[in-house]
Design a protein around this motif. Sequence first.
Motif, PDB file in Angstrom:
ATOM      1  N   UNK A 158       7.079  -0.199   0.933  1.00  0.00           N
ATOM      2  CA  UNK A 158       6.767  -1.352   0.091  1.00  0.00           C
ATOM      3  C   UNK A 158       6.877  -0.989  -1.383  1.00  0.00           C
ATOM      4  N   UNK A 159       6.376   0.188  -1.750  1.00  0.00           N
ATOM      5  CA  UNK A 159       6.490   0.664  -3.121  1.00  0.00           C
ATOM      6  C   UNK A 159       7.960   0.796  -3.535  1.00  0.00           C
ATOM      7  N   UNK A 160       8.772   1.353  -2.641  1.00  0.00           N
ATOM      8  CA  UNK A 160      10.198   1.500  -2.952  1.00  0.00           C
ATOM      9  C   UNK A 160      10.881   0.149  -3.077  1.00  0.00           C
ATOM     10  N   UNK A 161      10.494  -0.805  -2.251  1.00  0.00           N
ATOM     11  CA  UNK A 161      11.106  -2.133  -2.331  1.00  0.00           C
ATOM     12  C   UNK A 161      10.701  -2.857  -3.606  1.00  0.00           C
ATOM     13  N   UNK A 162       9.444  -2.684  -4.012  1.00  0.00           N
ATOM     14  CA  UNK A 162       8.980  -3.363  -5.218  1.00  0.00           C
ATOM     15  C   UNK A 162       9.554  -2.760  -6.493  1.00  0.00           C
ATOM     16  N   UNK A 163       9.740  -1.446  -6.510  1.00  0.00           N
ATOM     17  CA  UNK A 163      10.241  -0.792  -7.714  1.00  0.00           C
ATOM     18  C   UNK A 163      11.743  -0.538  -7.671  1.00  0.00           C
ATOM     19  N   UNK A 164      12.369  -0.829  -6.563  1.00  0.00           N
ATOM     20  CA  UNK A 164      13.801  -0.614  -6.348  1.00  0.00           C
ATOM     21  C   UNK A 164      14.198   0.844  -6.504  1.00  0.00           C
ATOM     22  N   UNK A 165      13.273   1.742  -6.179  1.00  0.00           N
ATOM     23  CA  UNK A 165      13.586   3.168  -6.127  1.00  0.00           C
ATOM     24  C   UNK A 165      14.133   3.444  -4.735  1.00  0.00           C
ATOM     25  N   UNK A 166      15.320   3.964  -4.645  1.00  0.00           N
ATOM     26  CA  UNK A 166      15.943   4.199  -3.344  1.00  0.00           C
ATOM     27  C   UNK A 166      16.084   5.689  -3.053  1.00  0.00           C
ATOM     28  N   UNK A 167      15.063   6.443  -3.346  1.00  0.00           N
ATOM     29  CA  UNK A 167      15.074   7.882  -3.082  1.00  0.00           C
ATOM     30  C   UNK A 167      14.649   8.114  -1.633  1.00  0.00           C
ATOM     31  N   UNK A 168      15.502   8.716  -0.835  1.00  0.00           N
ATOM     32  CA  UNK A 168      15.232   8.906   0.590  1.00  0.00           C
ATOM     33  C   UNK A 168      14.154   9.957   0.847  1.00  0.00           C
ATOM     34  N   UNK A 169      14.015  10.927  -0.037  1.00  0.00           N
ATOM     35  CA  UNK A 169      13.065  12.016   0.201  1.00  0.00           C
ATOM     36  C   UNK A 169      11.660  11.708  -0.303  1.00  0.00           C
ATOM     37  N   UNK A 170      11.462  10.556  -0.924  1.00  0.00           N
ATOM     38  CA  UNK A 170      10.160  10.197  -1.473  1.00  0.00           C
ATOM     39  C   UNK A 170       9.092  10.047  -0.381  1.00  0.00           C
ATOM     40  N   UNK A 171       9.491   9.701   0.816  1.00  0.00           N
ATOM     41  CA  UNK A 171       8.551   9.446   1.903  1.00  0.00           C
ATOM     42  C   UNK A 171       7.969  10.738   2.464  1.00  0.00           C
ATOM     43  N   UNK A 172       8.731  11.805   2.483  1.00  0.00           N
ATOM     44  CA  UNK A 172       8.375  12.979   3.275  1.00  0.00           C
ATOM     45  C   UNK A 172       7.123  13.702   2.803  1.00  0.00           C
ATOM     46  N   UNK A 173       7.003  14.009   1.535  1.00  0.00           N
ATOM     47  CA  UNK A 173       5.865  14.806   1.062  1.00  0.00           C
ATOM     48  C   UNK A 173       4.536  14.072   1.253  1.00  0.00           C
ATOM     49  N   UNK A 174       4.388  12.819   0.825  1.00  0.00           N
ATOM     50  CA  UNK A 174       3.104  12.140   1.061  1.00  0.00           C
ATOM     51  C   UNK A 174       2.784  11.987   2.552  1.00  0.00           C
ATOM     52  N   UNK A 175       3.805  11.710   3.353  1.00  0.00           N
ATOM     53  CA  UNK A 175       3.572  11.531   4.776  1.00  0.00           C
ATOM     54  C   UNK A 175       3.144  12.845   5.429  1.00  0.00           C
ATOM     55  N   UNK A 176       3.773  13.943   5.076  1.00  0.00           N
ATOM     56  CA  UNK A 176       3.407  15.247   5.631  1.00  0.00           C
ATOM     57  C   UNK A 176       1.989  15.619   5.221  1.00  0.00           C
ATOM     58  N   UNK A 177       1.647  15.413   3.955  1.00  0.00           N
ATOM     59  CA  UNK A 177       0.294  15.719   3.497  1.00  0.00           C
ATOM     60  C   UNK A 177      -0.756  14.852   4.193  1.00  0.00           C
ATOM     61  N   UNK A 178      -0.475  13.569   4.336  1.00  0.00           N
ATOM     62  CA  UNK A 178      -1.432  12.660   4.980  1.00  0.00           C
ATOM     63  C   UNK A 178      -1.620  13.009   6.451  1.00  0.00           C
ATOM     64  N   UNK A 179      -0.546  13.339   7.135  1.00  0.00           N
ATOM     65  CA  UNK A 179      -0.651  13.709   8.548  1.00  0.00           C
ATOM     66  C   UNK A 179      -1.389  15.029   8.699  1.00  0.00           C
ATOM     67  N   UNK A 180      -1.154  15.968   7.792  1.00  0.00           N
ATOM     68  CA  UNK A 180      -1.870  17.245   7.845  1.00  0.00           C
ATOM     69  C   UNK A 180      -3.371  17.047   7.660  1.00  0.00           C
TER      70      UNK A 180
END
Length: 89
Positions: A37-59
């Motif tokens: 949702x953040x990427x859609x609202x800001x039109x940032x299309x960085x594919x790797x943006x998801x990985x670090x927060x998701x890995x930290x949250x799952x850990x």
Amino acid sequence: MTGPEVLDIARQGIWTLIIVSAPPMVVGLMIGVVIALFQALTQIQEMTLVFVPKILAIFVTLLVALPFMSQALEAYTARIADLIVTGSG
């Protein structure tokens, strides 16, 4: 051991798997949706943006939910060990 007993054990195993894997999966889903949702609202299309927060949250979720997860697995293992000892359901 009869067919219904085997199916009951399999059903309990699948249910235990769902319960144990639910916390990290739900957190990963929520973080993924928020970042998408953040990427859609800001039109940032960085594919790797998801990985670090998701890995930290799952850990962090695994650290918090580990006692619950181990308790569920321990209960299922105790049921299976009891079935092996008694030889029936």
